[in-house]
Design a protein around this motif. Structure first.
Motif, mmCIF file in Angstrom:
data_model
loop_
_atom_site.group_PDB
_atom_site.id
_atom_site.type_symbol
_atom_site.label_atom_id
_atom_site.label_comp_id
_atom_site.label_asym_id
_atom_site.label_seq_id
_atom_site.Cartn_x
_atom_site.Cartn_y
_atom_site.Cartn_z
ATOM 1 N N UNK A 171 0.835 -1.197 0.000
ATOM 2 C CA UNK A 171 0.000 0.000 0.000
ATOM 3 C C UNK A 171 0.873 1.253 0.000
ATOM 4 N N UNK A 172 1.940 1.230 0.776
ATOM 5 C CA UNK A 172 2.857 2.360 0.791
ATOM 6 C C UNK A 172 3.446 2.631 -0.572
ATOM 7 N N UNK A 173 3.825 1.564 -1.269
ATOM 8 C CA UNK A 173 4.347 1.685 -2.633
ATOM 9 C C UNK A 173 3.367 2.430 -3.528
ATOM 10 N N UNK A 174 2.094 2.084 -3.410
ATOM 11 C CA UNK A 174 1.071 2.727 -4.243
ATOM 12 C C UNK A 174 0.840 4.173 -3.820
ATOM 13 N N UNK A 175 0.762 4.429 -2.518
ATOM 14 C CA UNK A 175 0.532 5.795 -2.046
ATOM 15 C C UNK A 175 1.657 6.720 -2.496
ATOM 16 N N UNK A 176 2.898 6.274 -2.311
ATOM 17 C CA UNK A 176 4.042 7.101 -2.709
ATOM 18 C C UNK A 176 3.952 7.489 -4.178
ATOM 19 N N UNK A 177 3.736 6.496 -5.037
ATOM 20 C CA UNK A 177 3.753 6.779 -6.476
ATOM 21 C C UNK A 177 2.566 7.619 -6.926
ATOM 22 N N UNK A 178 1.384 7.311 -6.422
ATOM 23 C CA UNK A 178 0.209 8.084 -6.824
ATOM 24 C C UNK A 178 0.298 9.520 -6.298
ATOM 25 N N UNK A 179 0.852 9.695 -5.104
ATOM 26 C CA UNK A 179 1.026 11.042 -4.571
ATOM 27 C C UNK A 179 2.045 11.826 -5.386
ATOM 28 N N UNK A 180 3.144 11.197 -5.736
ATOM 29 C CA UNK A 180 4.164 11.886 -6.530
ATOM 30 C C UNK A 180 3.605 12.286 -7.897
ATOM 31 N N UNK A 181 2.779 11.430 -8.486
ATOM 32 C CA UNK A 181 2.170 11.760 -9.779
ATOM 33 C C UNK A 181 1.213 12.951 -9.662
ATOM 34 N N UNK A 182 0.736 13.222 -8.452
ATOM 35 C CA UNK A 182 -0.140 14.367 -8.218
ATOM 36 C C UNK A 182 0.643 15.617 -7.803
#
Length: 301
Positions: free
Chosen positions: A150-161
């Motif tokens: 989940x952390x992996x996904x949060x980090x990447x989706x947040x960075x894309x935003x």
């Protein structure tokens, strides 16, 4: 067909490979021949009985909530998918040879069945958490437990935003977090002081993924309880923080979006280990230790 189930709450040893009837797709559903199924902390927490106070469990209980595979049956009212299509998505009892999916998206050819099977839970949870914590472009987010699935996904989706992400994890995982675009920081005592050094202007929000009794410290760092959210600690709300939970809201949209990002190389999911059907208990043991980088996967065929 074969499915991994348990007949009573307990440790990994209660898992059995059982012969059960083949399910059939109902209205709005599809059935797949499973290639891989993802492993999540909720699988072993549910098996241990940690959810028994708020979730009914009818034994025998089949494990797994996400999978990838090939469509072999389509229910009434379903469009946009055909027999033979490769898909991934949500279902129940997905550590099995054939399962019903209730929400799904097409698997791009460039994405392996292993990676696709590990996407549904982390994508749905990360998308929901980012929406509920009210973090915006240009702000700074602290993620505790950033190297897991989940952390992996949060980090990447947040960075894309356009969000700056500080990811808390053990030292061996710092290079991994940096590769995802996060600023890594160590867990442990004096976390607040280390965060202040990394972000002198403060942190706008925090998300707890690990569930390691860190909510009061995250509130102290952020300064606003309602800007702290956990996806793992059921006690978060007693401190004034938020607890994010399902049910999923149109997850197939998020699935399709991330599948496209994966296809374009803009989202990655590290698969730490792949287990055989018969090694499901071993996968649960490893997951329960809480040191997984990315995801664990069960390969069915």
């Amino acid at each position: 067909m074969k499915a991994v189930r348990y007949h009573a709450f307990g440790g990994p040893e209660v898992l059995t490979v059982d012969e059960i009837a083949v399910p059939h797709a109902g209205p709005g559903q599809i059935r797949i021949v499973v290639h891989c199924a993802g492993v999540n902390p909720s699988d072993w927490k549910r098996r241990e009985g940690q959810y028994a106070s708020f979730e009914d469990a009818e034994f025998p209980f089949a494990i797994g909530v996400e999978a990838s595979g090939i469509v072999d049956e389509i229910g009434d009212g379903v469009s946009g998918v055909a027999i033979g299509d490769a898909v991934f998505g949500f279902g129940e009892g997905t550590v099995a040879e054939q399962v019903i999916l209730t929400h799904w998206a097409a698997k791009p050819a460039s994405v392996s069945f292993e990676v696709a099977s590990g996407l549904p839970v982390i994508v749905d949870t990360a998308t929901r958490a980012l929406e509920e914590v009210n973090i915006e472009t240009g702000q700074t987010l602290l993620v505790s437990g950033a190297a897991g699935g989940i952390g992996t996904a949060i980090v990447q989706l947040a960075r894309l935003r356009g969000i700056t992400v500080i990811g808390a994890a053990s030292s061996p995982k710092h290079d991994y977090l940096a590769s995802l675009g996060a600023v890594p920081v160590n867990y442990g005592p004096s976390l607040k002081e280390r965060i202040c050094e990394l972000s002198p202007t403060g942190v706008d929000a925090a998300i707890d993924v690990a569930g390691s009794d860190i909510i009061p410290e995250l509130i102290s760092i952020v300064g606003k309880p309602d800007q702290v959210l956990s996806v793992a600690d059921l006690s978060a709300e007693k401190y004034g923080a938020k607890f994010s939970h399902g049910p999923p809201r149109q997850p197939e949209i998020a699935f399709a979006d991330v599948a496209s990002l994966c296809d374009r190389g803009l989202f990655i999911l590290h698969i730490q280990d792949v287990y055989t059907f018969e090694q499901t208990a071993d996968a649960h043991r490893v997951s329960a230790k809480g040191r997984v980088t990315g995801k664990l996967v069960i390969r069915i065929c």
